[in-house]
Scaffold this active site. Structure first.
Site, PDB file in Angstrom:
ATOM      1  CG  ASP A 178      -2.483   5.401  -0.914  1.00 27.59           C
ATOM      2  OD1 ASP A 178      -1.105   5.341  -1.179  1.00 27.59           O
ATOM      3  OD2 ASP A 178      -3.126   4.744  -1.034  1.00 27.59           O
ATOM      4  CG  ASP A 187       1.331   2.999  -4.457  1.00 30.42           C
ATOM      5  OD1 ASP A 187       0.105   2.367  -4.018  1.00 30.42           O
ATOM      6  OD2 ASP A 187       1.777   3.194  -5.652  1.00 30.42           O
ATOM      7  CD  GLU A 211       1.052  -1.381  -2.464  1.00 35.74           C
ATOM      8  OE1 GLU A 211       0.274  -2.423  -2.946  1.00 35.74           O
ATOM      9  OE2 GLU A 211       1.700  -0.544  -3.309  1.00 35.74           O
ATOM     10  CG  HIS A 224      -6.925   0.241  -3.785  1.00 37.79           C
ATOM     11  ND1 HIS A 224      -5.917  -0.201  -2.606  1.00 37.79           N
ATOM     12  CD2 HIS A 224      -6.023   0.507  -4.694  1.00 37.79           C
ATOM     13  CE1 HIS A 224      -4.964   0.449  -2.823  1.00 37.79           C
ATOM     14  NE2 HIS A 224      -4.944   0.767  -3.980  1.00 37.79           N
ATOM     15  CG  ASP A 225      -4.245  -2.772  -5.390  1.00 36.44           C
ATOM     16  OD1 ASP A 225      -4.990  -2.103  -6.337  1.00 36.44           O
ATOM     17  OD2 ASP A 225      -3.420  -2.527  -4.809  1.00 36.44           O
TER      18      ASP A 225
END
Ligand code: GLC
Length: 536
Positions: free
Chosen positions: A99, A200, A260, A321-322
C-alpha cells in the site's frame, strides 16, 4: 489461450497487519504473524496479499500517515522479516502488493518537520503552503475527516493543506523533486521483489494550480459531501504521472498497480486505467454499501461493465478497512446463508475479486463504546458515525483467549463472538462459510470461463434473482443467485443447450436439475454454478 496473469485471473486478499496475527505478544499484529499464516492463505486458495501500510508511522491514521517510506515499522518487524515474507509468499505462489500512501506524509516525516521549521527550508515546497486570505483560510476546501483542510502554522505564518487529518499534510506533486522522490520509492520496493502496489487516494495528488474555491452543493451529509470537488482532486496532471508510473512498473515483469480513486464514481475510476495507465482502479459506488437486492447489484455490475468496456479489467470488493463489514450489512443475525450467495457473486463476476481478512469466516462488525474508540474520525463524529474500528478488529483464529490473535489484550478488542466464530471451528465444520469459500476459490481456478470469460446477464429471470453467464470459446458457465428467502423457479429451456452439470451450490443437497437442464428451482438464499453443455 492468453497467458495466465496473476492479478487478472487470481484473487487478492487484503490484510490489515495490525489485526492479523501477533507473534511477539504486544497486542499488535506483525510480519512473522503473517508468515505463520501463509499456509492457511495458500490452502484457502488466494493468489496475492495486499498489505495495508507497514512503514513507520505515528499511527494517527494507523499507518496511512507515513514517516519513512523505505523501512518497516518496528512494531511489525524488520526488513529481514519483510524479505522473508516476500520469499515465503513467492514460494507458495502468493504475490505481495504494498500500500503506497503518496498523497500525504505524516507530520512527523523528516521532510515536514524541516518544511515547517522555516519558510526557507529546502523541503518547504514539498508541501502546500498558502498565505491567509483576509486573515482567514486560503480557500473553502475541507478535510474529509472534518473541518477546514487548512491548518495554520504559527512558526512560519502560513497555512498548509491536508485532505485528511491535520497530521497528514498533503504533498506538493507539482514539485519535480517530490515526483522524483516518490518514483524512487516505487523503484525501491520493486527492487525488493514486490509484485505491485495499491495507490492510496491517488486521484487527489494534484490540486488546481490556482486554488479556487470549490462550488457548493446542497445535498450531502457532511460539509465535505456538500461540495463539488472539482479543484482539490482529479486534475489532468494525474494522467501523465500515471503513465510515468506505468512505464516504471513495466520495466519489471508482471507488476501491477491498483488505484484507490478518491470519492470515485465508476466513471471517474475508469478514466485512470488502461494499458498505459493503472491496471485497475477501485470504484466504491455500490458494492460497499446498500441493500441486499439483486437489481441493485446487477445495475452496478452492468454500469461497471459498460463504462470499462474492454479498456481495463474490472475488480469487485465487498469489504475493506474503511467500511462496515459486509457480514453486518447483509447477513441476518448469525446466519451466513446470504454471505455464501455474496461470495459466489464476488468470485464469479468478470473481474479481480478482493477479499478482506476475516470475510471468509463472516466476521461481523465490532461494536465500541465511545471511550474505546481508536479511530479519530469516530471520536469526532460519535455517535452519528463511529469510525472504522468495527471492521478492523483482530482476526478470529480460534476459541482461546483473544481469539488466538495474541496472548495479551489486543490494540482493539476482539469481537466477543470469537468463541463461536473462528477459523478453527469453521475448518472443522464441512458446511461452514470458510469451507465454502475454499471450495469456491478452488473451483474458480479450475474453470477458465470463471477467470476470463465474458459476462452476460440473463433476462426475464424471477424477481430478486441474478443469473448470468461467463463464457469463453471452450466453456460456458451459468451462475444463478437467489437474493430472496423464497424459492424461485428458473425456466432454462432456451438456456441449457445440451444440458448442464451443477458444479457447486450453497445448499448441502442440491435439488436435482433435470439432465436436459430445462428448469431449476433455486431455493431461498441459494447460489448455484452450472457448466452448460453446448451444441457443437
Ligand atoms: C484511504 C485509506 C484510508 C485513509 C485515507 C488517508 O482512503 O483507505 O484508510 O484514512 O486514505 O490516507
Amino acid at each position: 489461450m492468453k497467458k495466465r496473469l496473476w492479478w487478472r485471473d487470481g484473487v487478492i486478499y487484503q490484510i490489515y497487519p495490525r489485526s492479523f496475527m501477533d507473534t511477539n505478544q504486544d497486542g499488535i499484529g506483525d510480519l512473522p504473524g503473517i508468515i505463520e499464516k501463509l499456509d492457511y492463505l495458500q490452502d484457502l486458495g488466494i493468489d496475492a496479499i495486499w498489505l495495508s501500510p507497514i512503514y513507520p508511522s505515528p499511527d494517527v491514521d494507523f499507518g496511512y500517515d507515513v514517516s519513512d517510506y523505505r523501512t518497516i515499522d518496528a512494531k511489525y518487524g524488520s526488513m529481514r522479516d519483510f524479505d522473508a515474507l516476500v520469499r515465503q509468499a513467492h514460494k507458495r505462489d502468493i504475490h505481495i502488493i504494498m500500500d503506497l500512501v503518496l498523497n500525504h506524509t505524516s507530520d512527523q516525516h523528516p521532510w515536514f518537520l524541516d518544511a515547517r521549521s522555516s519558510r526557507d527550508s529546502k523541503f518547504r515546497d514539498y508541501y502546500i503552503w498558502k498565505d491567509p486570505r483576509n486573515g482567514k483560510v486560503p480557500n473553502n476546501w475541507l478535510s474529509i475527516f472534518g473541518g477546514s483542510g487548512w491548518e495554520y502554522d504559527e512558526t512560519t505564518g502560513q497555512y498548509y493543506f491536508h485532505h485528511f487529518y491535520k497530521e497528514q499534510p498533503d504533498l506538493n506533486w507539482r514539485n519535480p523533486l517530490v515526483r522524483k522522490e516518490m518514483l524512487d520509492v516505487l523503484r525501491f520496493w520493486l527492487e525488493k521483489g514486490v509484485d505491485g502496489f495499491r495507490l492510496d487516494v491517488f486521484s487527489a495528488y494534484f490540486k488546481h494550480a490556482d486554488f479556487p474555491d470549490n462550488p457548493r452543493k446542497f445535498i450531502g451529509l457532511r460539509p465535505h459531501d456538500r461540495m463539488r470537488h472539482i479543484y482539490d482532486t482529479d486534475q489532468p496532471e494525474m494522467i501523465p504521472l500515471l503513465k510515468e508510473i506505468r512505464t516504471l512498473l513495466d520495466e519489471y515483469p508482471e507488476r501491477y498497480a491498483v488505484g484507490e480513486t478518491f470519492m470515485a464514481t465508476y466513471k471517474k475510476a475508469a478514466q485512470y486505467c488502461g494499458d498505459d495507465l493503472l491496471h485497475a482502479a477501485f470504484s466504491f459506488e455500490e458494492f460497499l454499501g446498500g441493500k441486499w437486492k439483486a437489481s441493485r447489484f446487477l445495475k452496478a455490475i452492468k454500469t461497471w461493465e459498460i463504462i470499462l468496456e474492454s479498456k481495463c479489467w474490472p475488480n469487485y470488493v465487498l469489504n475493506n478497512h474503511d467500511v462496515r463489514r459486509s457480514a453486518s450489512r447483509y447477513a441476518k443475525g448469525q446466519d451466513d446463508a446470504r454471505l455464501k450467495v455474496a461470495a459466489v457473486m464476488l468470485l464469479t463476476l468478470r473481474g479481480t475479486p478482493f477479499l478482506y481478512y476475516g470475510e471468509e469466516i463472516g466476521m461481523r462488525e465490532g461494536m465500541f463504546k465511545k471511550k474505546d474508540i481508536q479511530d479519530p474520525v469516530g471520536k469526532r463524529y460519535y455517535p452519528f458515525y463511529k469510525g472504522r474500528d468495527g471492521c478492523r478488529t483482530p482476526m478470529q483464529w480460534n476459541g482461546s483467549s483473544f481469539g488466538g490473535f495474541s496472548s495479551v489484550q489486543p490494540w482493539l478488542a476482539v469481537n466477543p463472538d470469537y468463541q463461536t466464530r473462528n477459523v478453527q471451528q469453521q475448518a472443522e465444520d464441512e458446511h461452514s462459510l470458510l469451507n465454502f469459500y475454499k471450495e469456491l476459490l478452488h473451483l474458480r481456478k479450475e474453470h477458465i470461463a470463471l477467470m476470463r470469460g465474458d459476462f452476460e446477464a440473463a433476462t426475464n429471470m424471477p424477481s430478486n434473482t441474478l443469473v448470468y453467464f461467463r463464457c469463453v470459446v471452450e466453456e460456458q458457465i451459468m451462475v444463478a443467485l437467489n437474493f430472496d428467502e423464497r424459492p424461485k423457479h428458473l425456466d432454462l429451456v432456451n438456456i441449457g443447450g445440451q444440458g448442464c452439470d451443477l458444479l457447486l451450490s450453497t445448499h448441502v443437497k442440491p435439488m436435482q436439475s433435470s439432465s436436459k437442464c430445462s428448469e431449476y428451482i433455486l431455493r431461498g438464499n441459494e447460489a448455484a454454478i452450472f457448466s452448460l453443455k453446448m451444441f457443437d
